[in-house]
Design a protein around this motif. Sequence first.
Motif, mmCIF file in Angstrom:
data_model
loop_
_atom_site.group_PDB
_atom_site.id
_atom_site.type_symbol
_atom_site.label_atom_id
_atom_site.label_comp_id
_atom_site.label_asym_id
_atom_site.label_seq_id
_atom_site.Cartn_x
_atom_site.Cartn_y
_atom_site.Cartn_z
ATOM 1 N N SER A 137 0.525 -1.315 0.194
ATOM 2 C CA SER A 137 0.284 -0.246 -0.076
ATOM 3 C C SER A 137 1.049 1.655 -0.594
ATOM 4 O O SER A 137 0.231 2.232 -0.578
ATOM 5 C CB SER A 137 -0.885 -0.241 1.232
ATOM 6 O OG SER A 137 0.038 0.089 2.425
ATOM 7 N N ASN A 140 1.158 3.284 -3.737
ATOM 8 C CA ASN A 140 -0.186 3.247 -3.745
ATOM 9 C C ASN A 140 -0.426 5.180 -4.461
ATOM 10 O O ASN A 140 -0.327 5.473 -5.146
ATOM 11 C CB ASN A 140 -1.606 3.046 -3.703
ATOM 12 C CG ASN A 140 -1.703 1.360 -3.029
ATOM 13 O OD1 ASN A 140 -0.857 0.958 -3.381
ATOM 14 N ND2 ASN A 140 -2.823 1.178 -2.931
ATOM 15 N N VAL A 146 -4.452 4.482 -9.000
ATOM 16 C CA VAL A 146 -5.663 4.477 -7.540
ATOM 17 C C VAL A 146 -5.592 5.662 -6.138
ATOM 18 O O VAL A 146 -5.302 6.597 -6.094
ATOM 19 C CB VAL A 146 -4.447 3.529 -6.712
ATOM 20 C CG1 VAL A 146 -4.800 3.131 -5.470
ATOM 21 C CG2 VAL A 146 -4.262 2.084 -7.532
ATOM 22 N N ARG A 150 -6.455 -1.255 -5.080
ATOM 23 C CA ARG A 150 -5.788 -0.637 -6.102
ATOM 24 C C ARG A 150 -7.088 -2.047 -7.275
ATOM 25 O O ARG A 150 -6.946 -1.952 -7.976
ATOM 26 C CB ARG A 150 -4.203 -1.728 -6.298
ATOM 27 C CG ARG A 150 -4.131 -0.537 -5.910
ATOM 28 C CD ARG A 150 -1.817 -1.966 -6.076
ATOM 29 N NE ARG A 150 -1.148 -1.366 -5.360
ATOM 30 C CZ ARG A 150 0.429 -1.357 -5.523
ATOM 31 N NH1 ARG A 150 0.179 -2.741 -5.992
ATOM 32 N NH2 ARG A 150 1.105 -1.614 -4.304
#
Length: 230
Positions: A137, A140, A146, A150
Amino acid sequence: PPLYKQRYQFIKQLVSKHEPKKVADLGCADCRLLWMLKFCRCIEVLVGLDINEDVMKEKMHMLSPLPGDYLQPSERSLTVILLQGSVVHKDPCMLGFDMITCIELIEHLEEKELEKFPEVVFGFMSPSMIIISTPNSEFNHLLSTVTSFRHPDHKFEWNRAQFQSWALDAAARYDYTVEFTGLGAPPPGKDVGFCTQIGVFVRNYLKNGEHAHFEKHQECVYKTVFKAVY
Ligand code: SAM
């Protein structure tokens, strides 16, 4: 290459290095990794498991032997099996594997399923090697598209510390050693880790044959969707 291909390539390299004879892919979806692995000469049994029978069947025909496979019979025999079922259910047909892969699977599991997962995969199936990949994460915010997760079906996405503590806990509990790596390096200067995080788990003990024999008497719960013998 796109990240999913890098993940398959990563597994292929591990297969070349460790030469497992029995390999299973949990959450195999449309069987693309299995299709790549069927060309690995060391593999004698290749099994795919997914809860979604329809997605498994989409490209299943690609796993069937080609006419050439019969014209030039190879020395090794290869059996490919597709099973419908959940990774949180114990089925004796998952015993005795050398390598089990779980590529982008765990983040699709509900909380209760994730709780059960280590007991089934590490404790019951207990293959020599387990490879688990999941999104990181922390990466991201580098992916402009995003906003939260995702994929809409993801139940969670972990940062490195979360994945590593979960993995170290499972490894300690079921007597495995885990090493962490990943795919998709961040741009220079960004210390966010890989886009895909990976744990490679190696079993620390030799499996006791008698114990395995006892477990084999468990009931079969998975449904066989496809079987081909080369
Ligand atoms: N491993 C494939 C890959 O890397 O391309 C596909 C991963 S896909 C993102 C996740 C898959 O896990 C889906 O095909 C889904 O049906 C399957 N899945 C979700 N929960 C499962 C469960 N409890 N048992 C088995 N498979 C499950």
